[in-house]
Enzyme design. Structure first.
Site, PDB file in Angstrom:
ATOM      1  N   ARG A   1     -11.402   9.881   6.106  1.00 46.98           N
ATOM      2  CA  ARG A   1     -12.240   8.795   5.328  1.00 46.98           C
ATOM      3  C   ARG A   1     -13.716   8.506   5.858  1.00 46.98           C
ATOM      4  O   ARG A   1     -13.748   8.258   7.259  1.00 46.98           O
ATOM      5  CB  ARG A   1     -11.414   7.625   5.348  1.00 46.98           C
ATOM      6  CG  ARG A   1     -12.084   6.560   4.283  1.00 46.98           C
ATOM      7  CD  ARG A   1     -11.229   5.222   4.517  1.00 46.98           C
ATOM      8  NE  ARG A   1      -9.943   5.388   3.669  1.00 46.98           N
ATOM      9  CZ  ARG A   1      -8.955   4.478   3.943  1.00 46.98           C
ATOM     10  NH1 ARG A   1      -9.181   3.461   4.530  1.00 46.98           N
ATOM     11  NH2 ARG A   1      -7.903   4.492   3.294  1.00 46.98           N
TER      12      ARG A   1
ATOM     13  N   LYS B   1     -12.324  -6.563   6.040  1.00 45.58           N
ATOM     14  CA  LYS B   1     -13.374  -5.895   5.050  1.00 45.58           C
ATOM     15  C   LYS B   1     -14.455  -6.998   4.651  1.00 45.58           C
ATOM     16  O   LYS B   1     -14.141  -8.059   4.741  1.00 45.58           O
ATOM     17  CB  LYS B   1     -12.267  -5.677   3.993  1.00 45.58           C
ATOM     18  CG  LYS B   1     -11.315  -4.609   4.277  1.00 45.58           C
ATOM     19  CD  LYS B   1     -10.442  -4.272   2.925  1.00 45.58           C
ATOM     20  CE  LYS B   1      -9.455  -3.135   3.414  1.00 45.58           C
ATOM     21  NZ  LYS B   1      -8.677  -2.805   2.298  1.00 45.58           N
TER      22      LYS B   1
HETATM   23 FE1  SRM Z   1      -5.478   0.964   1.099  1.00 46.32          FE
HETATM   24  C1  SRM Z   1      -2.989   1.522   3.330  1.00 46.32           C
HETATM   25  C2  SRM Z   1      -5.672   4.104   0.103  1.00 46.32           C
HETATM   26  C3  SRM Z   1      -8.469   0.485  -0.613  1.00 46.32           C
HETATM   27  C4  SRM Z   1      -4.733  -2.501   1.058  1.00 46.32           C
HETATM   28  N1  SRM Z   1      -4.291   2.621   1.749  1.00 46.32           N
HETATM   29  C5  SRM Z   1      -3.565   2.546   2.677  1.00 46.32           C
HETATM   30  C6  SRM Z   1      -3.245   3.943   2.948  1.00 46.32           C
HETATM   31  C7  SRM Z   1      -4.154   4.289   4.194  1.00 46.32           C
HETATM   32  C8  SRM Z   1      -1.585   4.406   3.324  1.00 46.32           C
HETATM   33  C9  SRM Z   1      -1.102   4.094   4.793  1.00 46.32           C
HETATM   34  O1  SRM Z   1      -1.491   2.983   5.645  1.00 46.32           O
HETATM   35  O2  SRM Z   1      -0.508   5.093   5.356  1.00 46.32           O
HETATM   36  C10 SRM Z   1      -3.777   4.774   1.775  1.00 46.32           C
HETATM   37  C11 SRM Z   1      -4.067   6.105   2.016  1.00 46.32           C
HETATM   38  C12 SRM Z   1      -3.573   7.019   0.730  1.00 46.32           C
HETATM   39  C13 SRM Z   1      -4.114   8.341   0.532  1.00 46.32           C
HETATM   40  O3  SRM Z   1      -3.257   9.305   0.621  1.00 46.32           O
HETATM   41  O4  SRM Z   1      -5.237   8.569   0.598  1.00 46.32           O
HETATM   42  C14 SRM Z   1      -4.532   3.912   1.233  1.00 46.32           C
HETATM   43  N2  SRM Z   1      -6.974   2.173   0.159  1.00 46.32           N
HETATM   44  C15 SRM Z   1      -6.571   3.167  -0.384  1.00 46.32           C
HETATM   45  C16 SRM Z   1      -7.733   3.957  -1.061  1.00 46.32           C
HETATM   46  C17 SRM Z   1      -7.897   5.380  -0.819  1.00 46.32           C
HETATM   47  C18 SRM Z   1      -7.187   3.761  -2.454  1.00 46.32           C
HETATM   48  C19 SRM Z   1      -7.857   4.342  -3.560  1.00 46.32           C
HETATM   49  O5  SRM Z   1      -7.212   4.986  -4.220  1.00 46.32           O
HETATM   50  O6  SRM Z   1      -9.103   4.483  -3.719  1.00 46.32           O
HETATM   51  C20 SRM Z   1      -8.954   3.112  -0.640  1.00 46.32           C
HETATM   52  C21 SRM Z   1      -9.543   3.190   0.583  1.00 46.32           C
HETATM   53  C22 SRM Z   1     -10.495   2.484   0.870  1.00 46.32           C
HETATM   54  C23 SRM Z   1     -11.698   2.618   1.684  1.00 46.32           C
HETATM   55  O7  SRM Z   1     -12.687   3.653   1.410  1.00 46.32           O
HETATM   56  O8  SRM Z   1     -11.822   2.181   2.898  1.00 46.32           O
HETATM   57  C24 SRM Z   1      -7.756   1.762  -0.251  1.00 46.32           C
HETATM   58  N3  SRM Z   1      -6.287  -0.747   0.451  1.00 46.32           N
HETATM   59  C25 SRM Z   1      -7.569  -0.699  -0.432  1.00 46.32           C
HETATM   60  C26 SRM Z   1      -8.049  -1.694  -1.051  1.00 46.32           C
HETATM   61  C27 SRM Z   1      -8.863  -2.216  -1.883  1.00 46.32           C
HETATM   62  C28 SRM Z   1     -10.409  -2.829  -1.048  1.00 46.32           C
HETATM   63  O9  SRM Z   1     -10.410  -2.855   0.291  1.00 46.32           O
HETATM   64  O10 SRM Z   1     -11.036  -3.388  -1.879  1.00 46.32           O
HETATM   65  C29 SRM Z   1      -6.668  -2.868  -0.712  1.00 46.32           C
HETATM   66  C30 SRM Z   1      -6.500  -4.338  -0.891  1.00 46.32           C
HETATM   67  C31 SRM Z   1      -7.653  -5.167  -0.228  1.00 46.32           C
HETATM   68  C32 SRM Z   1      -6.947  -5.780   1.155  1.00 46.32           C
HETATM   69  O11 SRM Z   1      -7.076  -4.951   2.022  1.00 46.32           O
HETATM   70  O12 SRM Z   1      -6.291  -6.774   1.201  1.00 46.32           O
HETATM   71  C33 SRM Z   1      -5.898  -1.956   0.385  1.00 46.32           C
HETATM   72  N4  SRM Z   1      -4.189  -0.387   1.978  1.00 46.32           N
HETATM   73  C34 SRM Z   1      -3.924  -1.624   1.706  1.00 46.32           C
HETATM   74  C35 SRM Z   1      -2.881  -2.172   2.591  1.00 46.32           C
HETATM   75  C36 SRM Z   1      -2.369  -3.524   2.652  1.00 46.32           C
HETATM   76  C37 SRM Z   1      -3.099  -4.614   3.786  1.00 46.32           C
HETATM   77  C38 SRM Z   1      -2.529  -5.640   3.781  1.00 46.32           C
HETATM   78  O13 SRM Z   1      -3.244  -6.678   3.960  1.00 46.32           O
HETATM   79  O14 SRM Z   1      -1.172  -5.927   3.783  1.00 46.32           O
HETATM   80  C39 SRM Z   1      -2.314  -0.902   3.061  1.00 46.32           C
HETATM   81  C40 SRM Z   1      -1.127  -0.901   4.068  1.00 46.32           C
HETATM   82  C41 SRM Z   1      -1.412  -1.460   5.540  1.00 46.32           C
HETATM   83  O15 SRM Z   1      -2.596  -1.761   5.840  1.00 46.32           O
HETATM   84  O16 SRM Z   1      -0.462  -1.548   6.298  1.00 46.32           O
HETATM   85  C42 SRM Z   1      -3.008   0.203   2.691  1.00 46.32           C
END
Ligand code: SRM
Ligand code: SF4
Length: 567
Positions: free
Chosen positions: A73, A207
C-alpha cells in the site's frame, strides 16, 4: 489484577525500531512467508503478508504451504499522482504484482499478489517513482486523506498542502524502512529515537482526514482526527477539529462499535501540526495497550470522557481551541463528469467499480489509463490523477483543448460508465475482502457486480433506478468500506450471509442501524423490496433514502452529528 500488555506491544518493543528480522526473512528461499512477528512489523512498512484464500483448502490437502503473497500500500497523502508516477505504478502492477491496481477507500493504491522475491524490488520501484509506503499501515498515523479535486480553488489547494504536511510531519523517524527496502547503510553507533511515537509506537492505527465543505467525500467523522476546512472569503481560515471517529467493530461484542467523531473546536493553520501531534501524543499515552480491540482513539475518549480528553489536549497544547465555526456538508459522494475549477482547468471524475483497475473483456481500464498517462507523460501539461476516498479517479488539471482527446480515450476503454450508470451503482463502495483479505467472512468486491444487478432490477421495478442511494459492502465488521455510513450497507457475517444496515444519511453525518441480521441474498432482496416500494411511494422531493427511513419511523434514531455544530 494487573492487565497484560498485548503480544503486539512486545513485538514492537523488541523490534529495534521496526527492523525485527524482516531483512533476513526476505532472503529465506525455503518459504514464501516471513516470520510471524515480522508480519506484524511489516505493516509499518506498508505491506501485509496474505495468502490466496481461494487456494487454501486445496493447498492444505496437497500438504503445501498457503499461496503466500504480499499486498503493498502506498503512502499518498491526498491521493495525487503525476502521469509519470501513474506509468510507474502501472508497470509495477504488471511486473511485480497481479496485474491490477486497486484504489482504496483511503485514496491510495494497493498492489496485490506480490510474491516474496518481488517484494523488495516492488517497494524499491515505488520509491523510484518518488512515493513511499512507510506508515501506510501499522500503529502510526496512516495515509492522510483530503477532499478530492482540491485544485478547484486556492483554498482546496491549501487544504491539500496541509494534508501533505501532516503526513510528512507524522511519519515515523526510524531509518529501518530505508535500510531494508532501499539498502541504506546503517550508521554505526547512531542512537535512534522516535520523537513522537517512542519505541512502541501507538497502541493502534491512527487516521486523519481533511474535508473541504460542502463535500464530505473523506467521511470526516469516521477519522480518528477529522479536520473540516473553514473557508472564508475564498481563503482557508483553518479547520474545525473532530476527534474519535472510527468504523471497526466485532460481531457479537457490544464493547466494540462504530463511532462518529466529536467536533471539539477550531484551529488556525499555523497550529494544525501541534494539534495533530498532541491528539496523537495523548492517544499514545492513554490508549489501551492491553486489548487491541479497545485501543483506537474512539475508545480512549469514551473511557476517559470527551471533556477529560480535551482538557488534557489543551493542557499539552498550552492553549484552548477556539469555538467551532459553522460548516455545511451536502454530500459524501463524488461529482462525476467534467467540472471546471476557478483557474479554468477541467477535472473529470470517473467511476471505478470497487476501485479495481484491471483489463477485463470489453473494459480495458488499466490500458486506458496508461494511454491517458502516456499522452501527458513528460509534457508541459499539468494533468494529474487524483484518487478519491470513494475508490474513484479524477483526471485533473486538464486544459480545455485536451478534453476531447481524454473523452475519446475514456470512451474507447470503457471508462465512461459514469454517464449512464444507476444511482446506486455510482454510489457503491466495496472493500477488497476475498480472496486476499485474511479477515474476510464474506465476499465484497467480487460480489458487488452481481449484487448491483439484482438491486438495480429491484429499484427499476419501483422507478428508483436513478435514485442516488449510498451502498456500502464490507466482507466483515471491520468496516473498510465505511459501511456504517451507508444508507444501505451489508456487513459480512459468513460466506453468503450479511447483516443488513439501513439509515445513514448522504452527508456522512449519521450512522446506520442494524435492520436484519445474518441474511442471505434472498433475504437481502426480500427485506429491501418493501422499503424501496415505500420510499418510491412516500418520499418527499429530494429526500434521501436514509433520511426517509428515519422520518417515517422505519428505524430507531442512530448516532448523528448534533444539529448545533452543523450550520
Ligand atoms: Fe481496512 C484491516 C483493507 C480502509 C478498518 N483493511 C484491513 C486489512 C489490512 C486486513 C488485515 O488486517 O489483514 C485489509 C486488506 C485487504 C486486502 O486484501 O487488500 C483492509 N482497509 C482496506 C482497504 C483496502 C479497503 C478497500 O477496499 O478500499 C482500505 C485501505 C485504506 C488505506 O488505503 O489505507 C481500508 N479499513 C479502512 C477503513 C476506511 C477508512 O479508513 O476510511 C476502515 C474503517 C475506519 C476505521 O479505521 O475505523 C478500516 N481495516 C479496518 C480494520 C478495523 C479497525 C478497527 O478499529 O477495528 C481492520 C482490522 C484491524 O485493524 O485489525 C482493517
Ligand atoms: Fe477485509 Fe473486513 Fe476490511 Fe473487508 S472490511 S477488507 S473483509 S478487513
Amino acid at each position: 489484577m494487573v492487565a497484560q500488555l498485548s503480544a503486539f506491544e512486545r513485538v514492537k518493543a523488541d523490534s529495534r525500531f521496526l527492523r525485527g528480522t524482516i531483512a533476513e526473512g526476505l532472503l529465506d528461499p525455503v518459504t514464501g512467508a516471513i516470520a510471524d512477528d515480522d508480519t506484524k512489523l511489516l505493516k509499518f512498512h506498508g505491506t501485509y503478508q496474505q495468502d490466496d484464500r481461494d487456494l487454501r483448502d486445496e493447498r492444505r490437502r496437497q500438504k503445501l504451504e498457503p499461496a503466500y503473497a504480499f499486498m503493498i500500500r502506498a503512502r499518498l497523502p491526498g491521493g495525487v499522482v503525476t502521469p509519470t508516477q501513474w506509468l510507474a505504478f502501472d508497470a509495477i502492477a504488471r511486473e511485480h504484482a497481479n496485474g491490477t491496481l486497486r484504489i482504496t477507500s483511503r485514496q491510495t493504491f494497493q498492489w496485490h499478489g506480490v510474491i516474496k522475491r518481488e517484494l523488495k524490488p516492488g517497494i524499491a520501484a515505488i520509491n523510484r517513482a518518488l512515493v513511499d509506503t512507510i506508515a501506510a499501515c501499522g500503529d502510526v498515523n496512516r495515509n492522510v486523506v483530503c477532499s478530492a479535486n482540491p485544485v478547484e480553488s486556492s483554498a482546496h489547494a491549501a487544504a491539500y498542502a496541509c494534508a501533505v504536511r501532516l503526513s510528512e510531519h507524522l511519519k515515523p523517524a526510524t531509518r529501518a524502512y530505508y535500510e531494508i527496502w532501499l539498502d541504506e547503510e546503517k550508521i554505526a553507533g547512531s542512537d535512534e529515537v522516535e520523537p513522537l511515537y517512542g519505541p512502541t509506537y501507538l497502541p493502534r492505527k491512527f487516521k486523519i482526514g481533511l474535508a473541504v465543505p460542502p463535500t464530505n467525500d473523506v467521511d470526516v467523522f469516521a477519522q480518528d482526527l477529522g479536520l473540516i476546512a473553514i473557508i472564508e472569503h475564498g481563503e482557508l481560515a483553518g479547520f474545525n477539529v473532530a476527534i474519535g471517529g472510527g468504523m471497526g467493530a466485532t460481531h457479537g461484542d457490544a464493547t466494540t462499535y462504530p463511532r462518529l467523531g466529536d467536533v471539539i473546536g477550531f484551529v488556525a493553520p499555523e497550529h494544525l501540526l501541534a494539534v495533530a501531534e498532541n491528539v496523537i501524543a495523548v492517544q499514545r499515552d492513554w490508549g489501551d495497550r492491553n486489548e487491541r480491540k479497545h485501543a483506537r482513539l474512539k475508545y480512549t475518549i469514551d473511557h476517559r470522557g470527551l471533556d477529560v480528553f480535551v482538557a488534557e489536549l489543551q493542557a499539552r497544547l498550552g492553549f484552548v481551541l477556539a469555538p467551532a465555526r459553522a460548516f455545511h456538508f451536502d454530500h459524501n459522494g463524488d461529482r462525476y463528469g467534467w467540472i471546471q475549477g476557478d483557474d479554468r482547468r477541467w477535472h473529470l471524475t470517473l467511476h471505478i467499480e470497487a476501485g479495481r483497475l484491471a483489463d477485463r473483456p470489453g473494459r480495458a481500464l488499466l490500458s486506458g489509463l496508461r494511454e491517458i498517462a502516456k499522452v501527458h507523460d513528460g509534457t508541459a501539461s499539468a494533468v494529474q490523477f487524483r484518487l478519491t476516498c470513494n475508490q474513484n479517479l479524477i483526471i485533473a488539471n486538464v486544459a480545455a483543448a485536451e478534453r476531447a482527446h481524454i473523452d475519446s480515450l475514456v470512451a474507447q476503454h470503457g471508462l465512461d460508465g459514469y454517464r449512464d450508470q444507476s444511482g446506486i451503482r455510482k454510489h457503491a463502495l466495496a472493500c477488497v475482502a476475498l480472496p486476499t483479505c485474511g479477515l474476510a467472512m464474506a465476499e465484497a468486491e467480487r460480489y458487488l457486480p452481481d449484487l448491483l444487478l439484482k438491486l438495480e432490477s429491484l429499484l427499476a421495478g419501483h422507478g428508483l433506478l436513478d435514485a442516488p442511494i449510498l451502498l456500502r459492502l464490507s466482507g466483515c465488521p471491520n468496516g473498510c468500506s465505511r459501511p456504517y455510513l451507508g444508507e444501505v450497507a451489508l456487513v459480512g457475517k459468513a460466506p453468503g450471509r450479511y447483516n443488513l444496515m439501513l439509515g445513514a444519511d448522504f452527508r456522512g453525518q449519521r450512522l446506520n442501524r442494524l435492520y436484519r441480521e445474518n441474511i442471505d441474498e434472498a433475504g437481502i432482496l426480500a427485506s429491501l423490496d418493501p422499503v424501496f416500494a415505500r420510499y418510491a411511494a412516500e418520499r418527499a422531493d429530494g429526500e434521501g433514502f436514509g433520511d426517509f427511513l428515519l422520518r417515517v419511523g422505519a428505524l430507531a434514531a442512530p448516532q448523528s452529528i448534533p444539529a448545533e455544530v452543523i450550520a
